[in-house]
Motif scaffolding. Sequence first.
Motif, PDB file in Angstrom:
ATOM      1  N   SER A 198      -4.415  10.259 -14.628  1.00 32.28           N
ATOM      2  CA  SER A 198      -4.623  10.754 -13.266  1.00 32.28           C
ATOM      3  C   SER A 198      -4.932   9.609 -12.310  1.00 32.28           C
ATOM      4  O   SER A 198      -4.932   8.435 -12.671  1.00 32.28           O
ATOM      5  CB  SER A 198      -5.759  11.772 -13.255  1.00 32.28           C
ATOM      6  N   GLY A 199      -5.205  10.000 -11.061  1.00 34.42           N
ATOM      7  CA  GLY A 199      -5.588   9.031 -10.052  1.00 34.42           C
ATOM      8  C   GLY A 199      -4.393   8.362  -9.391  1.00 34.42           C
ATOM      9  O   GLY A 199      -3.237   8.606  -9.725  1.00 34.42           O
ATOM     10  N   THR A 200      -4.708   7.491  -8.455  1.00 34.86           N
ATOM     11  CA  THR A 200      -3.677   6.717  -7.768  1.00 34.86           C
ATOM     12  C   THR A 200      -3.282   5.529  -8.626  1.00 34.86           C
ATOM     13  O   THR A 200      -4.129   4.873  -9.222  1.00 34.86           O
ATOM     14  CB  THR A 200      -4.203   6.224  -6.407  1.00 34.86           C
ATOM     15  N   GLU A 222      -1.485  10.877  -8.619  1.00 35.57           N
ATOM     16  CA  GLU A 222      -1.452  11.346  -7.237  1.00 35.57           C
ATOM     17  C   GLU A 222      -1.308  10.169  -6.294  1.00 35.57           C
ATOM     18  O   GLU A 222      -1.195   9.018  -6.722  1.00 35.57           O
ATOM     19  CB  GLU A 222      -2.721  12.146  -6.919  1.00 35.57           C
ATOM     20  N   GLY A 223      -1.291  10.476  -4.997  1.00 39.57           N
ATOM     21  CA  GLY A 223      -1.078   9.425  -4.003  1.00 39.57           C
ATOM     22  C   GLY A 223       0.395   9.056  -3.929  1.00 39.57           C
ATOM     23  O   GLY A 223       1.277   9.870  -4.200  1.00 39.57           O
ATOM     24  N   GLY A 224       0.675   7.811  -3.575  1.00 37.09           N
ATOM     25  CA  GLY A 224       2.057   7.353  -3.495  1.00 37.09           C
ATOM     26  C   GLY A 224       2.601   6.949  -4.846  1.00 37.09           C
ATOM     27  O   GLY A 224       1.859   6.633  -5.775  1.00 37.09           O
ATOM     28  N   PHE A 245       2.366  13.280  -6.821  1.00 41.20           N
ATOM     29  CA  PHE A 245       2.647  12.267  -5.810  1.00 41.20           C
ATOM     30  C   PHE A 245       2.913  12.935  -4.456  1.00 41.20           C
ATOM     31  O   PHE A 245       3.631  13.932  -4.371  1.00 41.20           O
ATOM     32  CB  PHE A 245       3.865  11.437  -6.212  1.00 41.20           C
ATOM     33  N   ASN A 246       2.331  12.350  -3.402  1.00 45.28           N
ATOM     34  CA  ASN A 246       2.556  12.902  -2.063  1.00 45.28           C
ATOM     35  C   ASN A 246       3.424  12.008  -1.193  1.00 45.28           C
ATOM     36  O   ASN A 246       3.704  12.334  -0.030  1.00 45.28           O
ATOM     37  CB  ASN A 246       1.214  13.171  -1.357  1.00 45.28           C
ATOM     38  N   SER A 247       3.853  10.884  -1.751  1.00 45.49           N
ATOM     39  CA  SER A 247       4.734   9.982  -1.010  1.00 45.49           C
ATOM     40  C   SER A 247       5.678   9.291  -1.982  1.00 45.49           C
ATOM     41  O   SER A 247       5.257   8.841  -3.048  1.00 45.49           O
ATOM     42  CB  SER A 247       3.903   8.935  -0.256  1.00 45.49           C
ATOM     43  N   TYR A 248       6.940   9.230  -1.570  1.00 47.70           N
ATOM     44  CA  TYR A 248       7.962   8.593  -2.398  1.00 47.70           C
ATOM     45  C   TYR A 248       8.596   7.416  -1.669  1.00 47.70           C
ATOM     46  O   TYR A 248       9.666   6.937  -2.030  1.00 47.70           O
ATOM     47  CB  TYR A 248       9.039   9.613  -2.786  1.00 47.70           C
ATOM     48  N   GLN A 249       7.901   6.920  -0.660  1.00 39.90           N
ATOM     49  CA  GLN A 249       8.452   5.872   0.185  1.00 39.90           C
ATOM     50  C   GLN A 249       8.805   4.613  -0.608  1.00 39.90           C
ATOM     51  O   GLN A 249       9.797   3.944  -0.316  1.00 39.90           O
ATOM     52  CB  GLN A 249       7.461   5.532   1.302  1.00 39.90           C
ATOM     53  N   SER A 250       8.006   4.309  -1.623  1.00 39.59           N
ATOM     54  CA  SER A 250       8.234   3.078  -2.383  1.00 39.59           C
ATOM     55  C   SER A 250       9.517   3.125  -3.203  1.00 39.59           C
ATOM     56  O   SER A 250       9.935   2.109  -3.756  1.00 39.59           O
ATOM     57  CB  SER A 250       7.045   2.816  -3.315  1.00 39.59           C
ATOM     58  N   LEU A 251      10.156   4.299  -3.280  1.00 42.62           N
ATOM     59  CA  LEU A 251      11.350   4.445  -4.113  1.00 42.62           C
ATOM     60  C   LEU A 251      12.644   4.447  -3.305  1.00 42.62           C
ATOM     61  O   LEU A 251      13.724   4.649  -3.866  1.00 42.62           O
ATOM     62  CB  LEU A 251      11.264   5.749  -4.923  1.00 42.62           C
ATOM     63  N   GLU A 252      12.551   4.213  -2.013  1.00 42.02           N
ATOM     64  CA  GLU A 252      13.719   4.338  -1.160  1.00 42.02           C
ATOM     65  C   GLU A 252      14.764   3.250  -1.388  1.00 42.02           C
ATOM     66  O   GLU A 252      15.947   3.451  -1.101  1.00 42.02           O
ATOM     67  CB  GLU A 252      13.291   4.324   0.318  1.00 42.02           C
ATOM     68  N   GLU A 253      14.336   2.106  -1.914  1.00 43.83           N
ATOM     69  CA  GLU A 253      15.264   0.973  -2.009  1.00 43.83           C
ATOM     70  C   GLU A 253      15.442   0.473  -3.441  1.00 43.83           C
ATOM     71  O   GLU A 253      15.535  -0.719  -3.691  1.00 43.83           O
ATOM     72  CB  GLU A 253      14.761  -0.177  -1.119  1.00 43.83           C
ATOM     73  N   LEU A 254      15.526   1.385  -4.397  1.00 47.11           N
ATOM     74  CA  LEU A 254      15.750   0.971  -5.783  1.00 47.11           C
ATOM     75  C   LEU A 254      17.152   0.402  -5.958  1.00 47.11           C
ATOM     76  O   LEU A 254      18.106   0.827  -5.289  1.00 47.11           O
ATOM     77  CB  LEU A 254      15.570   2.152  -6.735  1.00 47.11           C
ATOM     78  N   ASP A 255      17.276  -0.545  -6.887  1.00 47.22           N
ATOM     79  CA  ASP A 255      18.587  -1.085  -7.237  1.00 47.22           C
ATOM     80  C   ASP A 255      19.300  -0.057  -8.107  1.00 47.22           C
ATOM     81  O   ASP A 255      18.860   0.248  -9.216  1.00 47.22           O
ATOM     82  CB  ASP A 255      18.412  -2.398  -8.001  1.00 47.22           C
ATOM     83  N   MET A 256      20.410   0.461  -7.634  1.00 46.73           N
ATOM     84  CA  MET A 256      21.105   1.535  -8.337  1.00 46.73           C
ATOM     85  C   MET A 256      22.112   1.029  -9.365  1.00 46.73           C
ATOM     86  O   MET A 256      22.640   1.812 -10.148  1.00 46.73           O
ATOM     87  CB  MET A 256      21.837   2.421  -7.324  1.00 46.73           C
ATOM     88  N   GLU A 257      22.365  -0.254  -9.391  1.00 50.16           N
ATOM     89  CA  GLU A 257      23.463  -0.780 -10.205  1.00 50.16           C
ATOM     90  C   GLU A 257      23.338  -0.420 -11.676  1.00 50.16           C
ATOM     91  O   GLU A 257      24.294   0.016 -12.313  1.00 50.16           O
ATOM     92  CB  GLU A 257      23.544  -2.296 -10.045  1.00 50.16           C
ATOM     93  N   GLY A 258      22.149  -0.584 -12.251  1.00 53.08           N
ATOM     94  CA  GLY A 258      21.986  -0.304 -13.673  1.00 53.08           C
ATOM     95  C   GLY A 258      21.257   0.995 -13.961  1.00 53.08           C
ATOM     96  O   GLY A 258      20.989   1.323 -15.120  1.00 53.08           O
ATOM     97  N   ASP A 265      10.082  14.462  -8.317  1.00 51.49           N
ATOM     98  CA  ASP A 265       9.938  15.778  -7.698  1.00 51.49           C
ATOM     99  C   ASP A 265      10.586  15.810  -6.314  1.00 51.49           C
ATOM    100  O   ASP A 265      10.460  16.814  -5.609  1.00 51.49           O
ATOM    101  CB  ASP A 265       8.453  16.147  -7.584  1.00 51.49           C
ATOM    102  N   ASP A 266      11.240  14.724  -5.938  1.00 53.85           N
ATOM    103  CA  ASP A 266      11.914  14.659  -4.652  1.00 53.85           C
ATOM    104  C   ASP A 266      13.405  14.899  -4.855  1.00 53.85           C
ATOM    105  O   ASP A 266      14.107  14.067  -5.431  1.00 53.85           O
ATOM    106  CB  ASP A 266      11.667  13.292  -4.012  1.00 53.85           C
ATOM    107  N   ILE A 267      13.889  16.039  -4.382  1.00 55.15           N
ATOM    108  CA  ILE A 267      15.285  16.423  -4.615  1.00 55.15           C
ATOM    109  C   ILE A 267      16.246  15.425  -3.986  1.00 55.15           C
ATOM    110  O   ILE A 267      17.285  15.082  -4.569  1.00 55.15           O
ATOM    111  CB  ILE A 267      15.539  17.841  -4.050  1.00 55.15           C
TER     112      ILE A 267
END
Length: 302
Positions: A198-200, A222-224, A245-258, A265-267
């Motif tokens: 648990s926790g952040t 929880e948290g981001g 998790f209440n924020s998924y901002q840190s995942l917006e720029e993942l490298d998709m190549e591999g 939980d974010d559709i």
Amino acid sequence: MKRILFYINLLFFVALFNSLSAQISNSEHQALIDIYNSTSGDEWTNSWDLNISPKNWHGVTIEDNRVIELNLHKNNLQGIIPQSIDDLKHIEVLNLAFNKITGEVPLEVVKLEELRVLKLEMNRLKGSIPKGIGQLANLEELILFNNMLEGPVPQSIGDAKKLKVLNLSSNFLKGILPSTLENLTELKSLELFGNKLSGTIEVDLGKLKNLTHLVLAYNNFEGGTPTGLENLMGLEFVQLQGNKFNSYQSLEELDMEGLATFDSDDINLNSKYNPARLNSKGDKPRDAKETRMADTKFEKEN
């Protein structure tokens, strides 16, 4: 002449006996027997004949008169791991996975200074992970999934800096992730699926440059979402589903190549990173629990 031949033969058999019995030290020999006795050795799938040399025992590897590996994977062990396990002072690989071992992970295991691989998954172990587990400076794989372990992930884990695989999934572990995880820069796989953590998450996972597998699904985080993932160029398998998790901002720029698998939980993120990965009906990505169940089935079958 006959007497001379008799003594020559006698010396030969004495030398042969000594060579067989001197394969390992008395303490190592006794430690193996303790494991046999404490885990119902006579009921093992591949049992040992205690009247012959340990070098001929199933799963025992001996080099330079030292036990360096004990592999009793899927061998119907029932009982506890004895405290005398620390007498296997030179052991590098200890694999007792997929058995019916009960009790706790003995504290003495942290004294096995040469240990590189510790596999105890798919047993019935209780209690906590030894606090001093980080003392195993040569440890590369720590695999304890599918037991009943409780308590926190030990802070000392960050001292095992050669770790490449850390799999503690499907236990009852609680508490926050220790910040010392950042020290595991050689880590390739971090799997904590299905615990009560648990926790952040304050760990900068971006420091784990070699990470390919990250499984944090079905906990109470929880948290981001974890920071630093966008810096990991080798990510292939990411599961974050089933947390708070209440924020998924840190995942917006993942490298998709591999990236082969991504679940959260974010559709929108799931659609972004899984455009071609559909379930059998062809209408949506398979979620983290389905993926992990399939992986566990594969592990059991293999």
